[in-house]
Design an enzyme around this catalytic site. Structure first.
Site, PDB file in Angstrom:
ATOM      1  N   TYR A 226      -4.645   1.776  -3.782  1.00  0.00           N
ATOM      2  CA  TYR A 226      -5.132   0.706  -2.926  1.00  0.00           C
ATOM      3  C   TYR A 226      -6.134  -0.132  -3.715  1.00  0.00           C
ATOM      4  CZ  TYR A 226      -3.311   3.652   0.888  1.00  0.00           C
ATOM      5  OH  TYR A 226      -2.523   4.418   1.706  1.00  0.00           O
TER       6      TYR A 226
ATOM      7  N   HIS B 121       1.162  11.085  -2.886  1.00  0.00           N
ATOM      8  CA  HIS B 121       1.463   9.880  -2.110  1.00  0.00           C
ATOM      9  C   HIS B 121       2.960   9.692  -1.881  1.00  0.00           C
ATOM     10  CE1 HIS B 121      -0.461   5.661  -1.335  1.00  0.00           C
ATOM     11  NE2 HIS B 121       0.316   6.034  -0.349  1.00  0.00           N
TER      12      HIS B 121
ATOM     13  N   PHE C 290       0.967  -4.887  14.591  1.00  0.00           N
ATOM     14  CA  PHE C 290       1.849  -5.628  15.498  1.00  0.00           C
ATOM     15  C   PHE C 290       1.724  -5.140  16.936  1.00  0.00           C
ATOM     16  CE2 PHE C 290       6.185  -7.376  16.595  1.00  0.00           C
ATOM     17  CZ  PHE C 290       5.857  -8.694  16.318  1.00  0.00           C
TER      18      PHE C 290
END
Length: 330
Positions: free
Chosen positions: A56, A125, A211
């Protein structure tokens, strides 16, 4: 804050954690000062599970989290991840590395950036199909023995891979996208495997990448460098079809007397006491809204009503591009 046990006989962590990714990457502009204030606010409100990863930023999100928890280490249960390798010359190009030597080097680098002596939960990950999972988890287990890591996790691993990993060392958590519009863990056997093996499921993007909050009305709501602009579910006709589903969630939330985000989070947490959620936010106000989800109790008939209007197959579009989908459920 409610707590849940991480894995079989593991520690108690907050049922709702804080996903920190968007504070540094993928969702457009960010404000480090506000992000640190949000992390501090989270810790004060009982969110002790902080989720980050070395990719990130890359790397800058771990540095940010490290700054935020300085002097507050005892309040935070820090989870980070290794394994996705970015190409500095091409931000869209990604590789996976699960080699034992990379595991060790990545852990040392994350510890330095975070400014801590021990990572509480260390995830792979993404699974590297070119390296036997036994070799990768074996190297991760060595980190536990060395005192650099407390608990081990995996992300987007298949049930079969998870079972192999657990034979090498106990796995406390499996992280996967899981929400009203992403039911993959229920459909591909991942959640069943977790329950068989005593592994907690940590749901990332439980709000459907924002969303399901109802705040996103058009693709123009995304900044120019927001990766969601190129995500299948947010493009073209898929966006319009999925927006219709969100309208139904908003109506159900209004009937329940809560926000759409609270309803969506409550749905995830209602899937079992072994399920945790790590919604991401960069704002303290949104954090407090998410916390309110813990007061929303969904009865069996309400869960059925939600599934009736937002069935598992109703969503339009894949959650990742083809390249991204090749990296999940491996």
């Amino acid at each position: 804050m409610q707590t849940r046990t991480l894995g079989r006989n593991g520690p108690q962590v907050s049922a709702l954690g804080l996903g920190c990714m968007g504070m540094s990457a993928f969702y457009g502009a960010h404000d480090d000062a506000e992000s640190i204030a949000t992390i501090h606010h989270a810790l004060e409100r009982g969110f002790n599970l902080l989720d980050t990863a070395d990719m990130y930023g890359p790397h800058t999100n771990e540095v940010l989290v490290g700054k935020a928890i300085k002097g507050r280490r005892e309040q935070a249960f820090v989870a980070t991840k290794f394994g996705i390798v970015l190409d500095p010359g091409n931000p869209q190009a990604r590789g996976i590395d699960g080699r034992p030597e990379y595991v060790r080097a990545a852990c040392d680098a994350s510890l330095k950036r975070l400014g801590i002596d021990t990572i509480d939960l260390y995830y792979q990950h993404r699974v590297d199909p070119s390296v036997p999972i036994e070799d990768t988890v074996g190297a991760m287990a060595e980190l536990v023995t060395a005192g650099k890591v407390r608990y081990l996790g995996m992300s987007e691993a298949s049930g079969a891979t998870l079972e192999r990993a657990c034979k090498v060392h106990p796995i406390a958590a499996l992280q996967s996208e899981f929400s009203l519009w992403t039911r993959d863990p229920q459909e591909n056997g991942m959640l069943a495997a977790c329950r068989k093996l005593g592994v907690s499921l940590v749901a990332y993007s439980p709000l459907g990448r924002g969303f399901l909050t109802g705040a996103i009305r058009t693709p123009d709501d995304f900044e120019a460098n927001d990766y969601r602009r190129n995500s299948p579910r947010f493009m073209g006709d898929n966006f319009d079809r999925n927006l219709q589903l969100v309208e139904k969630v908003k109506a159900l939330a209004a009937d329940k007397g809560c926000s759409p985000a609270q309803l969506a989070l409550a749905w995830v947490l209602a899937q079992g006491d072994d399920v945790l959620a790590i919604p991401g936010t960069r704002k303290r106000s949104r954090l407090d809204e998410n916390l309110g989800a813990l007061q929303v109790r969904l009865q069996a008939d309400e869960l059925a009503a939600i599934d009736a209007v937002f069935s598992p197959g109703a969503v339009a579009g894949r959650r990742y591009t083809d390249a991204g989908m090749h990296m999940v459920n491996v």
